[in-house]
Write a protein that holds these residues in place. Structure first.
Motif, short mmCIF file in Angstrom:
data_model
loop_
_atom_site.label_atom_id
_atom_site.label_comp_id
_atom_site.label_asym_id
_atom_site.label_seq_id
_atom_site.Cartn_x
_atom_site.Cartn_y
_atom_site.Cartn_z
N ALA A 44 -28.44 9.34 -38.58
CA ALA A 44 -29.76 9.85 -38.94
C ALA A 44 -30.65 10.01 -37.72
O ALA A 44 -31.28 11.06 -37.52
CB ALA A 44 -30.42 8.91 -39.96
N LEU A 45 -30.72 8.98 -36.89
CA LEU A 45 -31.61 9.02 -35.73
C LEU A 45 -31.13 10.00 -34.66
O LEU A 45 -31.94 10.71 -34.06
CB LEU A 45 -31.77 7.62 -35.13
N SER A 46 -29.83 10.04 -34.44
CA SER A 46 -29.33 10.96 -33.42
C SER A 46 -29.46 12.41 -33.85
O SER A 46 -29.58 13.31 -33.03
CB SER A 46 -27.88 10.63 -33.04
N THR A 47 -29.47 12.65 -35.16
CA THR A 47 -29.69 14.01 -35.66
C THR A 47 -31.11 14.46 -35.35
O THR A 47 -31.35 15.62 -35.01
CB THR A 47 -29.43 14.07 -37.18
N ILE A 48 -32.07 13.56 -35.43
CA ILE A 48 -33.46 13.89 -35.10
C ILE A 48 -33.63 14.01 -33.59
O ILE A 48 -34.28 14.92 -33.10
CB ILE A 48 -34.42 12.80 -35.64
N GLU A 49 -33.01 13.09 -32.86
CA GLU A 49 -33.27 12.94 -31.43
C GLU A 49 -32.45 13.87 -30.54
O GLU A 49 -32.87 14.25 -29.46
CB GLU A 49 -32.98 11.47 -31.06
N GLY A 58 -37.72 21.00 -33.75
CA GLY A 58 -38.75 21.36 -34.72
C GLY A 58 -39.55 20.16 -35.21
O GLY A 58 -40.74 20.28 -35.50
N PHE A 59 -38.92 18.99 -35.30
CA PHE A 59 -39.66 17.79 -35.71
C PHE A 59 -40.82 17.54 -34.75
O PHE A 59 -41.91 17.17 -35.15
CB PHE A 59 -38.75 16.55 -35.70
N PHE A 60 -40.54 17.75 -33.47
CA PHE A 60 -41.55 17.52 -32.44
C PHE A 60 -42.53 18.70 -32.37
O PHE A 60 -43.75 18.51 -32.35
CB PHE A 60 -40.86 17.31 -31.09
N GLU A 61 -41.99 19.91 -32.36
CA GLU A 61 -42.84 21.11 -32.24
C GLU A 61 -43.82 21.24 -33.40
O GLU A 61 -44.94 21.70 -33.22
CB GLU A 61 -41.97 22.37 -32.15
N ASP A 62 -43.37 20.89 -34.59
CA ASP A 62 -44.21 21.03 -35.78
C ASP A 62 -45.03 19.77 -36.06
O ASP A 62 -45.61 19.63 -37.14
CB ASP A 62 -43.35 21.37 -37.00
N THR A 66 -44.40 12.33 -33.04
CA THR A 66 -45.10 12.41 -31.77
C THR A 66 -44.14 12.07 -30.63
O THR A 66 -43.02 11.60 -30.87
CB THR A 66 -46.27 11.41 -31.73
N ALA A 67 -44.58 12.27 -29.41
CA ALA A 67 -43.77 11.94 -28.24
C ALA A 67 -43.46 10.44 -28.22
O ALA A 67 -42.34 10.03 -27.87
CB ALA A 67 -44.48 12.36 -26.96
N ILE A 68 -44.42 9.64 -28.63
CA ILE A 68 -44.21 8.18 -28.66
C ILE A 68 -43.15 7.83 -29.71
O ILE A 68 -42.27 7.00 -29.47
CB ILE A 68 -45.54 7.45 -28.93
N GLN A 69 -43.22 8.47 -30.87
CA GLN A 69 -42.24 8.22 -31.92
C GLN A 69 -40.84 8.66 -31.47
O GLN A 69 -39.85 7.99 -31.75
CB GLN A 69 -42.63 8.92 -33.21
N LEU A 70 -40.77 9.79 -30.76
CA LEU A 70 -39.49 10.27 -30.25
C LEU A 70 -38.91 9.26 -29.26
O LEU A 70 -37.72 8.96 -29.28
CB LEU A 70 -39.65 11.65 -29.59
N ARG A 71 -39.77 8.70 -28.40
CA ARG A 71 -39.33 7.67 -27.45
C ARG A 71 -38.83 6.46 -28.22
O ARG A 71 -37.79 5.88 -27.88
CB ARG A 71 -40.48 7.28 -26.52
N ASP A 72 -39.54 6.07 -29.27
CA ASP A 72 -39.12 4.92 -30.08
C ASP A 72 -37.78 5.19 -30.79
O ASP A 72 -36.94 4.29 -30.90
CB ASP A 72 -40.18 4.57 -31.11
#
Length: 153
Positions: A44-49, A58-62, A66-72
């Protein structure tokens, strides 16, 4: 057209994840369920990341994350991988591949990595030819080594 492809891919990933979660919940053995749940989390996480996942950006662009959540998320992926590390051999063995089909000395059931590598090295035609001549490649020695030894340095 790309939006349709991205939507289809997202739907397929959702379906796989949903099915994965359902199947993990049905596992009776707590140890197997724990490891399988970690694999599900990793998927699940690697599909997002992952930058290789179509539409993940698109998760990030839309602004869904957030950038912080992506880092987490990336930190959680690494943490999940470290939790799975002790299970790596068991997970690999679960696929039922033989040592020969993997063609790798690493992770063999007998644990004899270096002995296996030496055995494979001895089987190489070049090394078998050298074995017949006392362990020396006469042509290579005369062509490359001997001139160096005779040189006046």
């Amino acid at each position: 057209m790309m939006s349709l492809i991205i939507a289809a891919r997202a739907h397929a990933e959702y379906f796989v994840l949903h099915s994965f979660v359902d199947q993990v919940a049905r596992i009776a053995d707590p140890a197997v369920r724990k490891v399988t749940n970690l694999l599900c989390t990793l998927f699940a996480l690697s599909t997002i990341e992952s930058p290789f996942s179509i539409g993940a950006l698109g998760f990030f662009e839309d602004s869904y994350i957030t950038a912080i959540q992506l880092r987490d998320i990336r930190a959680h992926v690494h943490h999940t991988l470290s939790e799975l590390l002790p299970e790596a051999i068991g997970l690999t063995d679960a696929w039922g591949f033989s040592d020969a089909s993997l063609a790798s000395a690493l992770g063999q059931k007998d644990g004899n990595v270096y002995e296996t590598l030496m055995s494979w090295t001895r089987q190489l035609p070049f090394n078998q030819a050298c074995q017949r001549t006392g362990g020396v490649d006469e042509e290579g020695f005369q062509r490359y080594i001997q001139p160096i030894l005779r040189a006046k340095l």
